[in-house]
Design an enzyme around this catalytic site. Structure first.
Site: not given
Ligand SMILES: NC(=O)c1ccc[n+]([C@@H]2O[C@H](COP(=O)([O-])OP(=O)(O)OC[C@H]3O[C@@H](n4cnc5c(N)ncnc54)[C@H](O)[C@@H]3O)[C@@H](O)[C@H]2O)c1
Length: 245
Positions: A145, A158
């Site tokens: 991230s 985080y």
């Molecule tokens: N959305 C943002 O702005 C953003 C920015 C930077 C990084 N990220 C990173 O991107 C990745 C995806 O995030 P997102 O925004 O798509 O969130 P999201 O909540 O839409 O998706 C996350 C997914 O991970 C699954 N998950 C959670 N815990 C789990 C576990 N223990 N085992 C298996 N699956 C699990 C959830 O069920 C969900 O389907 C994450 O690592 C997040 O930190 C997101």
């Protein structure tokens, strides 16, 4: 190493039932890759499978908690037997906890680090030996991230977890020089996904409910579509280079 043609390549994505993970899977499916998608949410995973299958390719699902080493070891063994070695491993599953350092309970530190850091560690630890043994050009992508690069308020757990993913990925990348496996780490900024949809118990006591609502609105209005990350990951794999943005 660059993997230019993704047709029939085996691509495993964790946390693929939603947001960025689903879009990463869709980007690979559009290039006719064979998808193996993992999530802890069984219902959402089934919906994701249906969406991916509409693109015409193969998509297999496994419900698993990436933070559990026993489950992840068994998953890697099962995937190896049922499908063979992965061409691309994407460690994407992650959670966010919003709250000041003093309002982040210890169990939230454990949860965040166990899923965000150990989830990626388990993916690499248990799938990599099969990938190395198989030889050929292969690729690991870890989703970190922008919070793994820059300081952020109300996100100490985080942010620490994403710095750890960066450090782990950098070391692994160095150690794999001389093999045909490359490692990319992706650092998305503000992406419009359900990650901000947290319950009041999912935030620190210094965060008011209206602040959570505002954050969600901000992400909806200003966040990039998660397909931007999906396409960036495909680009990273096709170029075979590490990626920071
Ligand atoms: N959305 C943002 O702005 C953003 C920015 C930077 C990084 N990220 C990173 O991107 C990745 C995806 O995030 P997102 O925004 O798509 O969130 P999201 O909540 O839409 O998706 C996350 C997914 O991970 C699954 N998950 C959670 N815990 C789990 C576990 N223990 N085992 C298996 N699956 C699990 C959830 O069920 C969900 O389907 C994450 O690592 C997040 O930190 C997101």
């Amino acid at each position: 190493m660059a993997i230019k043609n993704l047709k029939s390549k085996r691509v495993l994505v964790t946390g693929a039932a939603s947001g960025i993970g689903l879009e990463i899977a869709l980007s690979f499916a559009r290039r006719a890759a064979q998808l193996i998608i993992i999530d802890i949410n069984a219902g959402a995973l089934e919906n994701a499978q249906q969406e991916l299958r509409k693109l015409g390719g193969q998509c297999h699902t496994y419900v698993a908690d990436v933070s559990d080493p026993i489950i992840m070891k068994e998953l890697a063994e099962r995937v190896q037997v049922e499908h063979g070695p992965l061409d691309v491993l994407v460690n994407n599953a992650g959670v966010a906890f919003l709250g000041s350092f003093q309002c982040t309970p210890i169990q939230q530190w454990h949860r965040t680090l166990n899923i965000n850091v150990m989830g990626a560690v388990h993916g690499c630890q248990f799938f990599l030996p099969y990938m190395l043994e198989a030889g050929g050009a292969r690729h690991i992508v870890n989703v970190a991230s922008a919070a793994g690069l820059a300081p952020t308020l109300n996100m100490s757990a985080y942010s620490a977890s994403k710095h750890a993913v960066m450090g782990m990925s950098d070391s692994l990348s160095l150690e794999l020089m001389g093999t045909r496996i490359s490692v990319s780490v992706v650092c998305p900024g503000i992406i419009n996904t359900p990650i901000t949809q947290v319950s009041p118990s999912g935030v620190g006591s210094n965060i008011r409910p209206d602040q959570v609502t505002k954050l969600g609105e901000y992400y909806r209005k200003n966040g990039a579509h998660p397909s931007v990350v999906g396409e960036a990951v495909v680009k990273a794999v096709r170029s075979g280079r590490g990626l920071y943005w």
